[in-house]
Scaffold this active site. Structure first.
Site, mmCIF file in Angstrom:
data_model
loop_
_atom_site.group_PDB
_atom_site.id
_atom_site.type_symbol
_atom_site.label_atom_id
_atom_site.label_comp_id
_atom_site.label_asym_id
_atom_site.label_seq_id
_atom_site.Cartn_x
_atom_site.Cartn_y
_atom_site.Cartn_z
ATOM 1 C CG HIS A 22 -16.297 -9.047 -16.275
ATOM 2 N ND1 HIS A 22 -17.336 -9.243 -15.397
ATOM 3 C CD2 HIS A 22 -15.236 -8.723 -15.495
ATOM 4 C CE1 HIS A 22 -16.926 -9.042 -14.156
ATOM 5 N NE2 HIS A 22 -15.637 -8.730 -14.196
ATOM 6 C CG HIS A 24 -11.555 -6.032 -13.351
ATOM 7 N ND1 HIS A 24 -12.398 -5.366 -12.502
ATOM 8 C CD2 HIS A 24 -12.108 -7.255 -13.520
ATOM 9 C CE1 HIS A 24 -13.413 -6.146 -12.157
ATOM 10 N NE2 HIS A 24 -13.261 -7.302 -12.766
ATOM 11 N NE ARG A 26 -7.128 -4.478 -10.997
ATOM 12 C CZ ARG A 26 -8.140 -5.162 -10.497
ATOM 13 N NH1 ARG A 26 -9.342 -4.617 -10.397
ATOM 14 N NH2 ARG A 26 -7.977 -6.396 -10.093
ATOM 15 C CG ASN A 50 -13.507 -3.324 -9.687
ATOM 16 O OD1 ASN A 50 -13.164 -3.076 -10.844
ATOM 17 N ND2 ASN A 50 -13.135 -4.426 -9.064
ATOM 18 C CE LYS A 112 -20.145 -6.311 -11.937
ATOM 19 N NZ LYS A 112 -18.800 -6.764 -12.262
ATOM 20 C CG HIS A 149 -19.441 -9.986 -8.161
ATOM 21 N ND1 HIS A 149 -18.169 -10.252 -8.587
ATOM 22 C CD2 HIS A 149 -19.691 -10.875 -7.165
ATOM 23 C CE1 HIS A 149 -17.662 -11.240 -7.870
ATOM 24 N NE2 HIS A 149 -18.575 -11.637 -6.996
ATOM 25 C CG HIS A 187 -17.456 -13.157 -12.881
ATOM 26 N ND1 HIS A 187 -18.480 -13.250 -11.972
ATOM 27 C CD2 HIS A 187 -16.815 -12.003 -12.589
ATOM 28 C CE1 HIS A 187 -18.439 -12.210 -11.177
ATOM 29 N NE2 HIS A 187 -17.449 -11.423 -11.529
ATOM 30 C CG ASP A 260 -13.273 -11.438 -13.593
ATOM 31 O OD1 ASP A 260 -13.168 -10.220 -13.337
ATOM 32 O OD2 ASP A 260 -13.342 -12.307 -12.700
ATOM 33 C CG HIS A 264 -5.106 -8.254 -7.825
ATOM 34 N ND1 HIS A 264 -5.770 -7.351 -7.040
ATOM 35 C CD2 HIS A 264 -6.066 -9.037 -8.368
ATOM 36 C CE1 HIS A 264 -7.071 -7.580 -7.099
ATOM 37 N NE2 HIS A 264 -7.285 -8.593 -7.912
ATOM 38 C CB ALA A 276 -10.752 -12.272 -5.366
HETATM 39 C C1 NCD Z 1 -12.095 -8.762 -9.708
HETATM 40 C C2 NCD Z 1 -11.049 -7.692 -9.437
HETATM 41 O O1 NCD Z 1 -9.925 -8.043 -9.059
HETATM 42 O O2 NCD Z 1 -11.348 -6.495 -9.608
HETATM 43 N N1 NCD Z 1 -11.735 -9.958 -8.975
HETATM 44 C C3 NCD Z 1 -12.218 -11.207 -9.148
HETATM 45 O O3 NCD Z 1 -11.926 -12.066 -8.320
HETATM 46 N N2 NCD Z 1 -12.976 -11.545 -10.157
HETATM 47 C C4 NCD Z 1 -13.433 -8.243 -9.320
HETATM 48 C C5 NCD Z 1 -14.580 -9.082 -9.819
HETATM 49 O O4 NCD Z 1 -14.921 -9.062 -11.013
HETATM 50 O O5 NCD Z 1 -15.177 -9.788 -9.013
HETATM 51 ZN ZN ZN Z 2 -17.039 -9.807 -10.452
#
Ligand code: NCD
Ligand code: ZN
Length: 362
Positions: A22, A24, A26, A50, A112, A149, A187, A260, A264, A276
């Protein structure tokens, strides 16, 4: 029963190369800045779709995969064996043929599901669960897993109960309606989820993040609001955290690593309505190792990081290995991002990290 032999105290541990189920990374400058931290230590990663706009088609996933490989080659020109595994962002209108084509072509590893508005960049997610049933039926038929999720976003449901209500309202019925469909609850954050996953394995597996294993909600909110511990699903009680540590370190095959890691730009994390997600890739494998060491379960680390995930997905484990040694170093406080985003803060940034990756072979 004979007493269990205590796990010996060790200063060095070699494990099969882990995968991140899992992640991200970007796009654009953030992709370039964040990806190398994962590519260094992990064999493969499930890449979350996402983006804005999200990755919903085979064509978009191929293009995104190309951008990931470009970033990889720029960052690690000497070569890397890291492989991104792409996912398809599910929405009310997802065409089952698109999912099947992507799976058959080896582009999509999984689909997903984000409930609309549950988390970062989920506005285009699912709003009507009746509409996705044909896709789920096709997924069951062809054998592609559904990653969730798993949080119910009904405003009547308290934010701390979203995961439990999701399991009860959505996941439990689906496992009966689609008995051949494999699920991953991503998660997980609660004891309720741990107990449920055990009851529903091996059809359902779960990823666990380093921060849900490390922190409780008092750490997050008890001594000042720490926006860098804000993620979805929100961090819960100490009893929940302990249940997660017990699950991860138990050796049960239904639990596996998913960081996860979700960078950001600092402005968005610290905005009045903050985003988040935590960027933990620079310290992720080290932090998991610490959690397992504290639980006296270093002998269970490899199963969680490197074996259980591939088993759930029906893939081989990595052939390469990494070695971690007990040796302190200071985590970077932030990473620089080219362009207007400026920088992203790092989970445990500036702190002394207890374990270090000594060697990553392959
Ligand atoms: C994730 C994100 O920033 O893309 N944020 C998070 O709080 N976990 C998205 C996700 O996996 O929920
Ligand atoms: Zn998530």
């Amino acid at each position: 029963m004979p007493p269990e032999t205590p796990a010996p105290s060790v200063d060095r541990i070699t494990i099969r190369k882990p995968d991140d189920w899992h992640l991200h990374v970007r796009d654009g400058a953030m992709l370039k800045a964040s990806l190398p931290f994962t590519a260094r230590n992990f064999g493969r990663a499930i890449i979350m779709p996402n983006l804005l706009p999200p990755v919903t088609t085979v064509k978009e996933a191929i293009a995104y995969r190309e951008r990931i490989y470009d970033a990889l080659h720029q960052a690690l020109p000497e070569g890397s064996t890291f492989q991104p595994m792409m996912t398809c962002y599910l929405h009310d209108m997802t065409d089952p043929d698109e999912v099947e084509a992507g799976f058959r072509d080896g582009v999509f590893t999984a689909v997903k599901l984000y409930p609309a508005n549950a988390t970062t960049n989920s506005a285009a997610g699912v709003t009507d669960y009746r509409k996705i049933r044909p896709v789920m039926a096709r997924m069951e038929k062809i054998g592609i897993p559904l990653l969730m999720h798993g949080e119910e976003v009904d405003p009547e449901v308290d934010v701390f109960d979203r995961e439990a209500v999701w399991i009860e309202r959505r996941l439990q019925p689906w496992t009966k309606d689609f008995p051949g469909l494999k699920f991953v609850l991503e998660h997980i954050s609660s004891k309720i989820a741990v107990d449920y996953i055990r009851s529903a394995a091996p059809q359902v597996g779960a990823t666990i993040t380093p921060y849900h294993l490390t922190h409780n909600r008092t750490d997050w909110l008890g001594w000042g609001n720490r926006p860098y511990l804000y993620c979805m699903p929100v961090i819960k009680t100490e009893a929940d955290r302990r249940a997660l540590v017990e699950a991860a370190t138990s050796g049960d095959k239904c639990f596996f690593l998913g960081t996860d890691s979700a960078p950001h730009p600092v402005e968005r994390k610290l905005a009045v309505v903050g985003s988040a997600g935590l960027f933990n890739a620079p310290v992720a494998i080290e932090q998991y190792t610490k959690v397992f060491e504290q639980a006296g379960a270093l002998n269970k680390l490899e199963g969680f990081t490197s074996l259980n995930g591939p088993l759930h997905y029906g893939l081989p484990a990595n052939a390469e290995s990494i070695t971690l040694e007990r040796s302190t170093w200071t985590a970077p406080e932030e990473i620089k991002i080219d362009g207007p985003d400026g920088r992203a803060l790092v989970y445990r940034g500036g702190e002394q990290i207890e374990w270090r990756v000594a060697d990553s072979v392959g």
